[in-house]
Design an enzyme around this catalytic site. Structure first.
Site, mmCIF file in Angstrom:
data_model
loop_
_atom_site.group_PDB
_atom_site.id
_atom_site.type_symbol
_atom_site.label_atom_id
_atom_site.label_comp_id
_atom_site.label_asym_id
_atom_site.label_seq_id
_atom_site.Cartn_x
_atom_site.Cartn_y
_atom_site.Cartn_z
ATOM 1 N N LYS A 174 -18.793 18.084 48.834
ATOM 2 C CA LYS A 174 -17.424 17.672 48.548
ATOM 3 C C LYS A 174 -17.366 16.151 48.596
ATOM 4 O O LYS A 174 -17.435 15.557 49.673
ATOM 5 C CB LYS A 174 -16.430 18.255 49.558
ATOM 6 C CG LYS A 174 -14.998 18.082 49.069
ATOM 7 C CD LYS A 174 -13.966 18.128 50.163
ATOM 8 C CE LYS A 174 -13.740 16.797 50.831
ATOM 9 N NZ LYS A 174 -13.262 15.710 49.972
ATOM 10 N N GLU A 249 -23.067 10.944 59.779
ATOM 11 C CA GLU A 249 -23.247 9.509 59.515
ATOM 12 C C GLU A 249 -21.858 8.909 59.526
ATOM 13 O O GLU A 249 -21.063 9.148 58.613
ATOM 14 C CB GLU A 249 -23.881 9.292 58.131
ATOM 15 C CG GLU A 249 -25.288 9.815 58.000
ATOM 16 C CD GLU A 249 -26.298 8.968 58.734
ATOM 17 O OE1 GLU A 249 -25.935 7.900 59.267
ATOM 18 O OE2 GLU A 249 -27.455 9.386 58.804
ATOM 19 N N CYS A 283 -20.555 0.622 55.550
ATOM 20 C CA CYS A 283 -20.630 0.960 56.973
ATOM 21 C C CYS A 283 -21.594 0.044 57.723
ATOM 22 O O CYS A 283 -21.532 -0.040 58.940
ATOM 23 C CB CYS A 283 -21.033 2.423 57.133
ATOM 24 S SG CYS A 283 -22.428 2.864 56.116
ATOM 25 N N GLU A 383 -13.419 -0.703 63.158
ATOM 26 C CA GLU A 383 -13.937 -0.860 61.797
ATOM 27 C C GLU A 383 -12.798 -1.359 60.890
ATOM 28 O O GLU A 383 -11.721 -0.771 60.871
ATOM 29 C CB GLU A 383 -14.435 0.499 61.318
ATOM 30 C CG GLU A 383 -15.379 0.411 60.166
ATOM 31 C CD GLU A 383 -15.963 1.783 59.788
ATOM 32 O OE1 GLU A 383 -15.290 2.806 59.975
ATOM 33 O OE2 GLU A 383 -17.094 1.797 59.286
HETATM 34 P P1 NAD Z 1 -13.066 9.826 55.857
HETATM 35 O O1 NAD Z 1 -13.638 10.222 57.168
HETATM 36 O O2 NAD Z 1 -11.619 9.613 55.762
HETATM 37 O O3 NAD Z 1 -13.419 10.916 54.759
HETATM 38 C C1 NAD Z 1 -14.752 11.306 54.520
HETATM 39 C C2 NAD Z 1 -14.765 12.654 53.793
HETATM 40 O O4 NAD Z 1 -14.266 13.659 54.703
HETATM 41 C C3 NAD Z 1 -13.880 12.722 52.556
HETATM 42 O O5 NAD Z 1 -14.548 13.456 51.566
HETATM 43 C C4 NAD Z 1 -12.662 13.478 53.072
HETATM 44 O O6 NAD Z 1 -11.958 14.165 52.058
HETATM 45 C C5 NAD Z 1 -13.306 14.451 54.035
HETATM 46 N N1 NAD Z 1 -12.413 15.048 55.052
HETATM 47 C C6 NAD Z 1 -11.280 14.543 55.570
HETATM 48 N N2 NAD Z 1 -10.754 15.406 56.467
HETATM 49 C C7 NAD Z 1 -11.577 16.479 56.527
HETATM 50 C C8 NAD Z 1 -11.590 17.694 57.261
HETATM 51 N N3 NAD Z 1 -10.629 17.981 58.145
HETATM 52 N N4 NAD Z 1 -12.592 18.574 57.053
HETATM 53 C C9 NAD Z 1 -13.589 18.287 56.188
HETATM 54 N N5 NAD Z 1 -13.631 17.154 55.449
HETATM 55 C C10 NAD Z 1 -12.649 16.255 55.622
HETATM 56 O O7 NAD Z 1 -13.901 8.546 55.405
HETATM 57 P P2 NAD Z 1 -13.668 7.639 54.116
HETATM 58 O O8 NAD Z 1 -12.435 6.850 54.350
HETATM 59 O O9 NAD Z 1 -13.809 8.446 52.886
HETATM 60 O O10 NAD Z 1 -14.962 6.676 54.174
HETATM 61 C C11 NAD Z 1 -15.056 5.574 54.970
HETATM 62 C C12 NAD Z 1 -15.801 5.872 56.262
HETATM 63 O O11 NAD Z 1 -17.111 6.363 55.971
HETATM 64 C C13 NAD Z 1 -16.019 4.661 57.116
HETATM 65 O O12 NAD Z 1 -15.738 4.957 58.458
HETATM 66 C C14 NAD Z 1 -17.502 4.352 56.938
HETATM 67 O O13 NAD Z 1 -18.084 3.632 57.986
HETATM 68 C C15 NAD Z 1 -18.065 5.695 56.800
HETATM 69 N N6 NAD Z 1 -19.385 5.644 56.159
HETATM 70 C C16 NAD Z 1 -20.501 5.843 56.927
HETATM 71 C C17 NAD Z 1 -21.772 5.782 56.351
HETATM 72 C C18 NAD Z 1 -23.010 6.002 57.178
HETATM 73 O O14 NAD Z 1 -24.068 6.191 56.591
HETATM 74 N N7 NAD Z 1 -22.937 6.004 58.486
HETATM 75 C C19 NAD Z 1 -21.893 5.529 54.988
HETATM 76 C C20 NAD Z 1 -20.733 5.331 54.234
HETATM 77 C C21 NAD Z 1 -19.479 5.402 54.838
#
Ligand code: NAD
Length: 495
Positions: A174, A249, A283, A383
């Site tokens: 997803k 991650e 990130c 962040e």
């Molecule tokens: P987010 O946590 O808001 O969303 C991530 C994903 O989770 C999306 O696809 C979202 O639709 C889904 N999601 C939301 N609620 C959910 C639930 N209850 N159940 C299942 N899925 C759900 O993050 P974002 O705003 O899309 O991305 C930014 C974040 O991602 C930042 O915190 C960044 O640091 C992190 N990130 C980490 C890495 C890494 O490798 N550590 C890489 C890229 C981004």
């Protein structure tokens, strides 16, 4: 209006059965695609397709899987122009970044995992007891439910899907509902390369409507999540109920430590590139620069000069250095953090504003440089995920390491010095999944990416990712053929 089928299930695009979604371009606010989002019924259909495909896929030889993945890399190369254009518009990335980083990195990852599929490793088979041959089987888990964020949509899809399918699993991914378009193209390229229907499935929908049912589906053996720490905790809790394997991650807050013997020009350039890549929505972005006091003023001055030279503009213009943030809502969040830092006494040396020239609906934000923030303040601890660099001074090496380690996160860090002993100590003492020395940001397919502390656990990329997506089975075979084994004596001694 570009009406699209936003689901990819069983090798073909189809419409979702959930609420309508509008996909917008962050640079202009224009709607670039619409379609029906996924709901629990679509999640169930995607998991069923992945389950149906599993037996055949897992049963193929590593060489056969590898051949198809090499072909996948070739198809991606052929379609790289289209992929870069779609990624650029949907995620608001300057076209140079989308082409040279996102698409090139994804193709390299695909080629790497095509090769690595033939290299699954385990302990050498041997007679460790003397009377048995022990061997290791590395077996796929089954259906992997993957959830990805919006900041690097194509690369995140690749990092989740490739090691899983190389090891013989099938995947339902997803992507973020904001940025699904390149992920759909990535999956279609796999099918065009000959991957059987159902090996890769894409569910486009919100976290609640599509992500949650995917995570909770009983036929999903493992949940692989990249995103924020807050959502990661919820996903882990949901998976725990069914004792599913979880790979997380999460967020980052990378320190950038500049010792007083560093090359000041290299450090300043590294900080600007490391803080502003992908408009800071990375990130591993450099967000907290700790600079030893003798270099502090020079460093701040040079970073400010270089930030002034960063060109913001339309994402399709090859002259644009930095694009918009993902949405105006996210820009509000970033700007709110900068304003609260300003109100609490920090100095905004550059930026902290919406640039005057941007299209009214575009989510642009100026490169921002902040000094004078307190170590325990929000802007240093949380962040930001925007083009904001905070610079703070330090006096001793021990103080620098303590400050670098003083957040909940531990994803990445860098240390800048010409003294090999200092950089070696920093690489040992900083608690993060990656420590760069005299650079910040580069990644390679052969090396792992993953966090410490609240940045999560598990590794993406590299052969280490196979640890996540395989079960290790020990097979122990008696080689004596004896009915009475010597070890039976501890239980019964009858001749
Ligand atoms: P987010 O946590 O808001 O969303 C991530 C994903 O989770 C999306 O696809 C979202 O639709 C889904 N999601 C939301 N609620 C959910 C639930 N209850 N159940 C299942 N899925 C759900 O993050 P974002 O705003 O899309 O991305 C930014 C974040 O991602 C930042 O915190 C960044 O640091 C992190 N990130 C980490 C890495 C890494 O490798 N550590 C890489 C890229 C981004």
């Amino acid at each position: 209006m570009n009406q699209q089928d936003l689901q990819f299930i069983g090798g073909a695009r189809r419409s979702g059965s959930g609420a309508p979604l509008s996909i917008t371009a962050p640079a202009t606010g224009a709607v670039i695609a619409t379609g029906a989002g996924a709901n629990a019924a679509d999640a169930a259909a995607a998991v069923a397709a992945a389950r149906d495909a599993f037996g055949d896929w897992a049963g193929r030889t590593p060489g056969a899987r590898s051949d198809l993945m090499h072909e996948w890399a070739r198809v991606l190369r052929e379609r790289s122009g289209e992929l870069a254009a779609v990624e650029s518009v949907n995620a608001g990335k300057p076209i140079r970044l989308a082409g040279e980083f996102d698409v090139a990195g994804t193709i390299d990852n695909t080629a790497f995992f095509a090769g690595a599929a033939r290299q699954l490793e385990g302990k050498a088979a041997a007679e460790y007891s003397g009377d048995h041959t022990s061997s290791i089987r590395r077996e796929p888990l089954g259906v992997i439910g993957s959830i990805a964020p919006w900041n690097y949509p194509l690369q995140m899809a690749a990092w989740k899907i490739l090691p899983a399918v190389a090891a013989g699993n099938t995947v339902v991914l997803k992507p973020s509902e904001l940025t699904p378009l390149s992920t759909l193209l990535f999956a279609e390229a796999g099918t065009a390369a000959g991957l059987p229907p159902g090996v890769i499935n894409v569910l486009t929908g919100t976290g609640v409507a599509a992500g949650q049912p995917l995570v909770e589906h009983p036929a999903v053996a493992m949940v692989s999540f990249t995103g924020s720490t807050a959502v990661g905790k919820r996903v882990a809790a949901a998976a725990a109920g069914a004792v599913k394997r979880v790979h997380l991650e999460l967020g980052g807050k990378a320190p950038f430590v500049v010792f007083d013997d560093a090359d000041p020009e290299a450090a300043a350039r590294g900080a600007v590139a490391g803080a502003l890549i992908n408009a800071g929505q990375d990130c591993t972005a450099a967000t907290r620069a700790y600079v030893q006091r003798p270099l502090f003023e020079e460093f701040v001055g040079r970073v400010a000069e270089l930030m002034d030279r960063v060109t913001l503009g339309p994402v399709e213009d090859p002259g644009t250095d930095m694009g918009p943030l993902i949405s105006r809502a996210h820009r509000e969040k970033v700007h709110g953090m900068v304003e609260r830092a300003r109100e609490s006494g920090a100095k905004v040396v550059r930026g902290g504003r919406i640039p005057a020239w941007t299209p009214a609906a575009g989510a642009y934000y100026e490169p921002t440089l902040i000094t004078g923030a307190a170590q325990d303040s929000e802007i240093v601890q949380r962040e930001i995920f925007g083009p904001v660099l905070v610079v703070l001074p330090f006096d001793t090496d021990d103080e620098a390491i303590a400050l670098a380690n003083d957040t909940d996160y531990g994803l990445a860090a860098s240390a800048w010095s010409r003294d090999v002993f200092r950089t070696q100590r920093a690489s040992r003492d900083i608690r993060a999944g990656c420590v760069w020395i005299n650079d910040h940001i580069p990644i390679v397919s052969e090396m792992p990416h993953g966090g410490y502390k609240s940045s999560g656990f598990g590794k993406d990329m590299s052969a280490y990712a196979f640890e996540e997506y395989t079960n290790i089975k020990h097979v122990m075979s008696d080689i004596t053929g004896a009915a009475r084994k010597p070890w039976h004596d501890v239980i019964f001694q009858a001749e």
